[in-house]
Enzyme design. Structure first.
Site, PDB file in Angstrom:
ATOM      1  N   GLY A 157     -18.917  25.719 -40.019  1.00 31.54           N
ATOM      2  CA  GLY A 157     -17.493  26.100 -40.034  1.00 31.54           C
ATOM      3  C   GLY A 157     -17.099  26.593 -38.653  1.00 31.54           C
ATOM      4  N   ARG A 158     -16.154  27.527 -38.645  1.00 28.44           N
ATOM      5  CA  ARG A 158     -15.647  28.011 -37.344  1.00 28.44           C
ATOM      6  C   ARG A 158     -16.767  28.549 -36.456  1.00 28.44           C
ATOM      7  NH1 ARG A 158     -10.960  29.904 -40.599  1.00 28.44           N
ATOM      8  NH2 ARG A 158     -12.513  31.302 -41.462  1.00 28.44           N
ATOM      9  N   ILE A 159     -17.582  29.455 -37.013  1.00 28.27           N
ATOM     10  CA  ILE A 159     -18.596  30.114 -36.174  1.00 28.27           C
ATOM     11  C   ILE A 159     -19.736  29.146 -35.852  1.00 28.27           C
ATOM     12  CG2 ILE A 159     -20.265  32.017 -36.062  1.00 28.27           C
ATOM     13  CD1 ILE A 159     -18.239  33.588 -37.911  1.00 28.27           C
ATOM     14  N   SER A 238     -24.987  35.551 -40.566  1.00 33.41           N
ATOM     15  CA  SER A 238     -23.900  35.367 -41.548  1.00 33.41           C
ATOM     16  C   SER A 238     -23.948  36.503 -42.567  1.00 33.41           C
ATOM     17  CB  SER A 238     -23.990  33.992 -42.200  1.00 33.41           C
ATOM     18  OG  SER A 238     -25.150  33.876 -42.998  1.00 33.41           O
ATOM     19  N   ARG A 239     -24.719  36.329 -43.632  1.00 33.55           N
ATOM     20  CA  ARG A 239     -24.917  37.406 -44.597  1.00 33.55           C
ATOM     21  C   ARG A 239     -26.396  37.425 -44.984  1.00 33.55           C
ATOM     22  NH1 ARG A 239     -20.791  38.967 -43.034  1.00 33.55           N
ATOM     23  NH2 ARG A 239     -18.906  39.528 -44.193  1.00 33.55           N
ATOM     24  N   GLU A 268     -27.979  46.628 -46.562  1.00 31.03           N
ATOM     25  CA  GLU A 268     -27.540  47.215 -45.290  1.00 31.03           C
ATOM     26  C   GLU A 268     -27.060  48.639 -45.512  1.00 31.03           C
ATOM     27  OE1 GLU A 268     -24.791  44.511 -43.400  1.00 31.03           O
ATOM     28  OE2 GLU A 268     -26.308  42.941 -43.282  1.00 31.03           O
ATOM     29  N   HIS A 287     -25.927  44.414 -37.893  1.00 24.45           N
ATOM     30  CA  HIS A 287     -24.693  43.706 -38.295  1.00 24.45           C
ATOM     31  C   HIS A 287     -23.563  43.971 -37.284  1.00 24.45           C
ATOM     32  CE1 HIS A 287     -22.462  41.960 -42.033  1.00 24.45           C
ATOM     33  NE2 HIS A 287     -21.924  41.539 -40.903  1.00 24.45           N
TER      34      HIS A 287
HETATM   35  C1  GLV Z   1     -18.587  40.278 -40.346  1.00 24.52           C
HETATM   36  O1  GLV Z   1     -19.683  40.075 -40.785  1.00 24.52           O
HETATM   37  C2  GLV Z   1     -17.400  39.695 -40.887  1.00 24.52           C
HETATM   38  O2  GLV Z   1     -17.465  39.072 -41.948  1.00 24.52           O
HETATM   39  O3  GLV Z   1     -16.337  39.861 -40.269  1.00 24.52           O
END
Ligand code: GLV
Length: 334
Positions: A157-159, A238-239, A268, A287
């Site tokens: 995607g974008r990132i 990401s997560r 986290e 994070h």
């Molecule tokens: C950071 O992890 C966000 O989702 O902006």
């Protein structure tokens, strides 16, 4: 008409907070640590809007407690902490802050990649801990070449796409895996779409950018890690739950793979006794991938813009649940 009431769950950067305070009747949780869930549940009883962070769980319990709640304007692009389906059912608008953090987050994915490949963190320790006793040695802290290697982007995607664009500058072969075809990446960068298994088998650096969904929970598990090259590295910003941490520990400990870098964790903050923290070939961060002065300020400003649009009766620019427009049409408050 009195101003809409907004509860902001942390001191977000001033540029956004000042606008929120000026336009709304705002209350802000001022501690560094997040408010306990009970506090959010108590505060929501009396507010029209919530401005939470990704570490706040916004679920049916919160919605049940907030009969007046109309919008949740989150300062993050990811919104897996919000039960969007429940929100939509109740006519609650949900917004996020996409776009502005794309390049900043991609930069950090690259910081992780470079740190791993060239052992930057180990080198730093080596010098500071007094281990540097010989001026130069041919096999001191050998790393891996990035230039010309193969990168595998999981979730383009974008990132993920921004990470791929940077890879072009390193003359890398670029593989990507996504449920959505990305013809632009193929045209612009010569990126090759691959099934996940092939990508894992062929890439030297694997960067995970898939959002956390039911379908992506533990997407990278023991079986997937076993497909990777012994010399390959895994990065995740990401997560956390997209990667099975227990399996990752095994993969690193038993040297199925060369190293990993994590900016996100299954829990986290990650507990100090997380076994991954005992390994030298692991780079960790708390994070912070989107954490630049510019980007965090802009994200806070977007929260203010989403709230303002909503209360002015305009569609918020970053609405994540457009179906809500049918459940509760927009109306003018300000
Ligand atoms: C950071 O992890 C966000 O989702 O902006």
């Amino acid at each position: 008409m009195s101003k809409p009431k907004v509860y902001v769950t942390r001191e977000i950067p001033e540029r956004g907070l000042e606008i929120i305070k000026a336009r709304f009747d705002a209350e802000v949780w001022s501690e560094y640590a997040p408010p306990p869930k009970e506090t959010i549940v108590r505060k929501v009883t009396n507010v029209d809007a919530l401005a939470p962070l990704l570490s706040d769980k916004i679920d049916a319990e919160v919605f049940d407690a907030g009969p007046k709640l109309r919008i949740v304007a989150q300062m993050a692009v990811g919104f897996d902490n919000i039960d969007v389906k429940e929100a939509t059912k109740r006519g609650i608008y949900v917004t996020n802050t996409p776009g502005v953090l794309t390049e900043t987050t991609a930069d950090f994915a690259w910081a992780l990649l470079m740190a791993l490949a060239r052992r930057v963190i180990e080198a730093n320790e080596y010098v500071r801990n007094g281990q540097w006793k010989v001026g130069w040695h041919p096999s001191m802290l050998l790393g891996r070449d990035v230039y010309g290697a193969t990168i595998g982007i999981v979730g383009a995607g974008r990132i993920g796409s921004a990470v791929a664009r940077r890879a072009k500058g390193f003359n890398m072969r670029i593989l990507y895996h996504d449920v959505v075809p990305r013809p632009n990446l193929e045209k612009e960068l010569g990126a090759e779409p691959q099934d996940l298994e092939t990508l894992l088998r062929e890439a030297d650096f694997i960067s995970v950018h898939a959002p956390l969904l039911k379908e992506t929970y533990h997407l990278i598990d023991e079986a997937k890690l076993k497909l990777m090259k012994k010399t390959a590295y895994l990065m995740n910003n990401s997560r956390g739950p997209v990667v099975d941490e227990e399996a990752l520990y095994k993969a690193l400990k038993e040297e199925w793979i060369a190293g990993a870098a994590l900016d996100v964790f299954e829990q986290e903050p990650t507990p100090q006794n997380n076994p991954l923290l005992t390994l030298d070939n692991v780079v960790v961060a708390p994070h912070i991938s989107s954490s630049s002065h510019e980007t965090r300020s802009r994200m806070a400003e977007m929260v203010a813009e989403n709230l303002t649009a909503f209360f002015e009766g305009r569609r918020p620019p970053n609405l994540v649940n457009p179906e809500v427009l049918e459940v509760r049409p927009l109306s003018k408050w300000l």
